[in-house]
Design an enzyme around this catalytic site. Structure first.
Site, short mmCIF file in Angstrom:
data_model
loop_
_atom_site.label_atom_id
_atom_site.label_comp_id
_atom_site.label_asym_id
_atom_site.label_seq_id
_atom_site.Cartn_x
_atom_site.Cartn_y
_atom_site.Cartn_z
N SER A 148 0.79 -1.23 0.00
CA SER A 148 0.00 0.00 0.00
C SER A 148 0.82 1.27 0.00
O SER A 148 0.29 2.35 -0.18
CB SER A 148 -0.91 0.03 1.24
OG SER A 148 -0.12 -0.02 2.41
N CYS A 149 2.14 1.18 0.22
CA CYS A 149 2.89 2.41 0.47
C CYS A 149 3.73 2.87 -0.70
O CYS A 149 3.96 4.06 -0.85
CB CYS A 149 3.78 2.26 1.70
SG CYS A 149 5.27 1.29 1.41
N GLY A 150 4.25 1.98 -1.51
CA GLY A 150 5.14 2.41 -2.57
C GLY A 150 6.51 2.74 -2.03
O GLY A 150 6.91 2.29 -0.97
#
Length: 285
Positions: free
Chosen positions: A125-127
């Protein structure tokens, strides 16, 4: 507490699992089977050393690994990558969820040494996180200055539905992001899905590295979720001139797109969109 029951789905066993759920509708409930997206860790190795652990949806892992390296700025050109393969144990048997990347020398040795004390753990979800500033990115990747790519507004409005129709796994699970490359006529040329939208983009970039089709200067990138800073960063490294998203961009994404020379479009729907930066690439019919 009873643990949920999961089993591999016959639809796509690698990327889809089935689960027993209790479905509610108003005051009524029933037991039924639902499909869920698989999320598993992928380990990327360089020179036998573990470099990154990425939470992703299995599939196109051979593309994801070099795409991740490009996004991180560890490689610059398709020629930097000599081979991407499934890692093997001491007996030569393939290791599940482990990919080995072989780079040209002296780049391979330089990266192994420079990252010896650095290990990436990337959640789906964060990259890519931890970049000090936009200026740091622009030091290693010049802004996009090519203005030949343009796309008609009427064609843009059709892209979300074309992307959605091509999402095979999303149809069954509703739990995958998609990233697609479209040409100037609005044709979908390449699609990748993943539980993480930035992973889907990295798979597109990795495909370009392995097929020697980078840079993507003649394509628009469409992502199914919101546009964040790291999505702009990845597009800049791939020289993508235009990015569109069905949802909203972040303020940092808008700032990054403006300074990078990238056209950024948000809230792309059936007959509406917001063009946040460099609007000259969107033309009327």
């Amino acid at each position: 507490m009873t643990q949920p029951a999961f089993w591999r789905s016959s639809l796509d066993p690698e990327r889809v699992m089935s689960a027993q759920v209790t479905h509610w509708q108003d005051r009524d409930q029933e037991k039924r089977e639902e499909s869920v997206t698989v999320e598993e860790p992928l380990e990327i190795r360089l020179g036998g050393r573990s470099l990154a652990i990425i939470m992703r949806t299995p599939g196109h892992d051979i593309e994801l690994a070099p795409g991740f390296l490009l996004s991180e700025g560890l490689i610059q050109l398709p020629e930097d990558v000599l081979q991407v393969r499934a890692a093997c144990d001491a007996e030569g048997l393939p290791l599940p969820n482990v990919v080995e990347v072989l780079l040209r020398e002296p780049l391979m040795t330089e990266i192994v040494i420079s990252t010896a004390q650095r290990r990436f753990t990337v959640a789906s979800s964060c990259g890519l996180c931890g970049k000090d500033s936009i200026a740091d990115i622009l030091c290693s990747a010049a802004p996009v200055t090519e203005d030949h790519f343009q796309l008609a507004a009427s064609s843009l409005y059709e892209l979300p539905e074309r992307l959605r129709q091509a999402q095979a796994v999303f149809t069954h699970t509703g739990g995958l992001h998609a990233a697609g490359l479209f040409d100037a006529r609005g044709n979908l040329c390449l699609l990748r899905e993943d539980v993480g939208r930035h992973n889907a983009v990295d798979k597109l970039l990795g495909h370009g590295i392995l097929q020697h089709t980078l840079p993507y200067a003649n394509y628009l990138l469409l992502v199914s979720g919101r546009t964040s800073f790291e999505i702009i960063q990845k597009a800049l490294r791939a020289r993508i001139p235009c990015i569109a998203a069905i949802s909203a961009p972040s303020s940092l994404a808008v700032e990054m797109a403006e300074q990078s020379g990238i056209t950024l479009i948000g809230f792309l729907r059936t007959r509406t969109m917001n063009v946040y930066t460099h609007p000259h690439r969107v033309i009327s019919d």
